[in-house]
Design an enzyme around this catalytic site. Structure first.
Site, PDB file in Angstrom:
ATOM      1  CG  HIS A   1      -8.357   0.301  -5.022  1.00  0.00           C
ATOM      2  ND1 HIS A   1      -9.408   1.072  -4.596  1.00  0.00           N
ATOM      3  CD2 HIS A   1      -7.254   0.758  -4.355  1.00  0.00           C
ATOM      4  CE1 HIS A   1      -8.981   1.950  -3.699  1.00  0.00           C
ATOM      5  NE2 HIS A   1      -7.673   1.786  -3.545  1.00  0.00           N
TER       6      HIS A   1
ATOM      7  CG  ASP B   1      -1.971   1.091   1.156  1.00  0.00           C
ATOM      8  OD1 ASP B   1      -2.225   1.610   0.052  1.00  0.00           O
ATOM      9  OD2 ASP B   1      -2.539   1.430   2.206  1.00  0.00           O
TER      10      ASP B   1
HETATM   11  C1  HEM Z   1      -3.892   2.587  -4.454  1.00  0.00           C
HETATM   12  C2  HEM Z   1      -5.419  -0.447  -1.005  1.00  0.00           C
HETATM   13  C3  HEM Z   1      -9.110   2.572  -0.033  1.00  0.00           C
HETATM   14  C4  HEM Z   1      -7.168   5.846  -3.013  1.00  0.00           C
HETATM   15  C5  HEM Z   1      -4.019   1.491  -3.648  1.00  0.00           C
HETATM   16  C6  HEM Z   1      -3.209   0.285  -3.733  1.00  0.00           C
HETATM   17  C7  HEM Z   1      -3.623  -0.549  -2.762  1.00  0.00           C
HETATM   18  C8  HEM Z   1      -4.713   0.105  -2.064  1.00  0.00           C
HETATM   19  C9  HEM Z   1      -3.089  -1.927  -2.431  1.00  0.00           C
HETATM   20  C10 HEM Z   1      -2.101   0.038  -4.770  1.00  0.00           C
HETATM   21  C11 HEM Z   1      -0.759   0.499  -4.323  1.00  0.00           C
HETATM   22  C12 HEM Z   1      -0.622   1.977  -4.133  1.00  0.00           C
HETATM   23  O1  HEM Z   1      -0.430   2.748  -5.089  1.00  0.00           O
HETATM   24  O2  HEM Z   1      -0.729   2.389  -2.993  1.00  0.00           O
HETATM   25  C13 HEM Z   1      -6.574   0.109  -0.458  1.00  0.00           C
HETATM   26  C14 HEM Z   1      -7.415  -0.553   0.521  1.00  0.00           C
HETATM   27  C15 HEM Z   1      -8.453   0.298   0.792  1.00  0.00           C
HETATM   28  C16 HEM Z   1      -8.263   1.489  -0.021  1.00  0.00           C
HETATM   29  C17 HEM Z   1      -7.127  -1.926   1.109  1.00  0.00           C
HETATM   30  C18 HEM Z   1      -9.616   0.149   1.723  1.00  0.00           C
HETATM   31  C19 HEM Z   1      -9.782  -0.852   2.533  1.00  0.00           C
HETATM   32  C20 HEM Z   1      -8.924   3.726  -0.760  1.00  0.00           C
HETATM   33  C21 HEM Z   1      -9.775   4.885  -0.730  1.00  0.00           C
HETATM   34  C22 HEM Z   1      -9.216   5.802  -1.586  1.00  0.00           C
HETATM   35  C23 HEM Z   1      -8.024   5.209  -2.149  1.00  0.00           C
HETATM   36  C24 HEM Z   1     -11.027   5.027   0.137  1.00  0.00           C
HETATM   37  C25 HEM Z   1      -9.670   7.202  -1.946  1.00  0.00           C
HETATM   38  C26 HEM Z   1     -10.664   7.852  -1.395  1.00  0.00           C
HETATM   39  C27 HEM Z   1      -6.099   5.242  -3.634  1.00  0.00           C
HETATM   40  C28 HEM Z   1      -5.260   5.917  -4.627  1.00  0.00           C
HETATM   41  C29 HEM Z   1      -4.334   4.969  -5.068  1.00  0.00           C
HETATM   42  C30 HEM Z   1      -4.613   3.749  -4.320  1.00  0.00           C
HETATM   43  C31 HEM Z   1      -5.368   7.364  -5.067  1.00  0.00           C
HETATM   44  C32 HEM Z   1      -3.256   5.165  -6.135  1.00  0.00           C
HETATM   45  C33 HEM Z   1      -3.856   5.062  -7.510  1.00  0.00           C
HETATM   46  C34 HEM Z   1      -2.845   5.293  -8.609  1.00  0.00           C
HETATM   47  O3  HEM Z   1      -2.653   6.461  -8.993  1.00  0.00           O
HETATM   48  O4  HEM Z   1      -2.237   4.324  -9.072  1.00  0.00           O
HETATM   49  N1  HEM Z   1      -4.942   1.344  -2.614  1.00  0.00           N
HETATM   50  N2  HEM Z   1      -7.116   1.334  -0.754  1.00  0.00           N
HETATM   51  N3  HEM Z   1      -7.878   3.950  -1.623  1.00  0.00           N
HETATM   52  N4  HEM Z   1      -5.683   3.956  -3.476  1.00  0.00           N
HETATM   53 FE1  HEM Z   1      -6.425   2.634  -2.171  1.00  0.00          FE
END
Ligand code: HEM
Ligand code: MG
Length: 300
Positions: free
Chosen positions: A215, A143
């Protein structure tokens, strides 16, 4: 310069522990509460210098109603969180974010905080977040890969100089519960389609090879050629054997960036929802504004 004026839990990377306190403002004496804000701020500075190696930081942020009680000017995008899809709104007045490389130091600051605000706030939610190996969340994906580094943290995390709220930041907190029994039954190749990255080394799967409901597909957004970036400070929390999940925490120069990602995850833009939501349940949600240190002193 920017970082000197910013509260100290916004920009650091790779903290090991986070303490997340969400509270209601019950003070009968707002002038005294204002003074306590200053006392808290001094305590943070004092502990940051006493434990210089501990990477200690703290931010205090305010919900719309609380901010209006403390200041006659309201940051233009600040508003209460409203339910979205199955995500509840649990909007609180105050959010106190403490992060550190050392839990004992973080906990000591949390206790000092409770002492200083005693009688003025009621803690409604307290969550202790921790880092997992390789900075993986409980899905076991890394993450934070796309989180900004270096100067980009300032660019995406702090309102720019010249704005009336310069060096402040909009905040979303949203606690999720993970359903790992369900998740771990999904083959890795399918999990990778859900996230939009590879599991082992977090390599982005190109848009044509991942579903638009992955996601990453839901959250990697741009508008008029401009990327909608945020700075994430989320951490896993909970028990190995009991309830556990992600305490999602984002800072941003604009609430719109966070809000649009959320709307896209919860199907409010094109009717399609984030595949990840089959495996996690949101149980809290609040928007806040974290003022700059200077602004915090002004309202104190
Ligand atoms: C990317 C997990 C909720 C916004 C990611 C990634 C993972 C992850 C594994 C890919 C690696 C990274 O770039 O960090 C989760 C989990 C969530 C969650 C387990 C809830 C249980 C959210 C929420 C938002 C969000 C609620 C926004 C309101 C983002 C963004 C990225 C991302 C902006 C990067 C996207 C990109 O530009 O590639 N998340 N996330 N995430 N997440 Fe989440
Ligand atoms: Mg990208």
């Amino acid at each position: 310069m920017a970082s000197i004026n910013a509260q100290t839990a916004i920009l650091p990377m790779h903290c090991k522990y986070g303490i997340f306190l969400e509270a209601s403002l019950v003070s009968k004496d707002l002038n005294q509460f204002r003074k306590q804000l200053l006392v808290f701020n001094n305590k943070v500075e004092q502990m940051r210098s006493s434990f210089a190696g501990a990477g200690l930081g703290a931010s205090i942020a305010f919900g719309f109603d609380a901010w209006k009680k403390l200041s006659s000017n309201v940051p233009k995008e600040l508003r209460p969180f409203v339910p979205i899809g199955n995500a509840p709104a649990t909007q609180r007045d105050l959010f106190i974010h403490i992060l550190s490389l050392e839990f004992d130091v973080a906990f000591a600051l949390a206790q000092a905080c409770l002492e200083e605000f005693h009688g003025h706030i009621n803690i409604e939610e307290e969550t202790h977040g921790f880092r997992r190996l390789e900075e993986r969340d409980l899905t076991n994906f890394i993450d934070g890969t796309e989180n900004p580094v270096g100067d980009k943290r300032v660019l995406f995390g702090l309102i720019p100089k010249g704005d009336p709220y310069e060096y402040g930041s909009y905040v979303l907190t949203q606690r999720y519960v993970h359903h790992l029994d369900k998740w771990t039954k999904v083959p890795i190749k399918e999990q990778e389609q859900v996230i939009g990255r590879t599991k082992e080394d977090s390599i982005e799967i190109p848009p044509e090879k991942r579903p638009i409901t992955s996601h990453v597909g839901r959250t990697d957004l741009s508008e008029d050629g401009k990327d909608l970036k945020i700075l994430r400070q989320s951490l896993p929390y909970g028990k190995a054997s009991g309830e556990h999940g992600l305490y999602f925490l984002a800072y941003s120069t604009s609430l719109h960036n966070i809000d649009k990602q959320l709307k896209n995850m919860f199907g409010q833009i094109d009717g399609k929802t984030d595949l990840l939501l089959d495996f996690v349940t949101p149980v809290s949600g609040s928007y806040y504004f974290a003022p700059s240190l200077l602004e915090l002193k002004k309202i104190s």
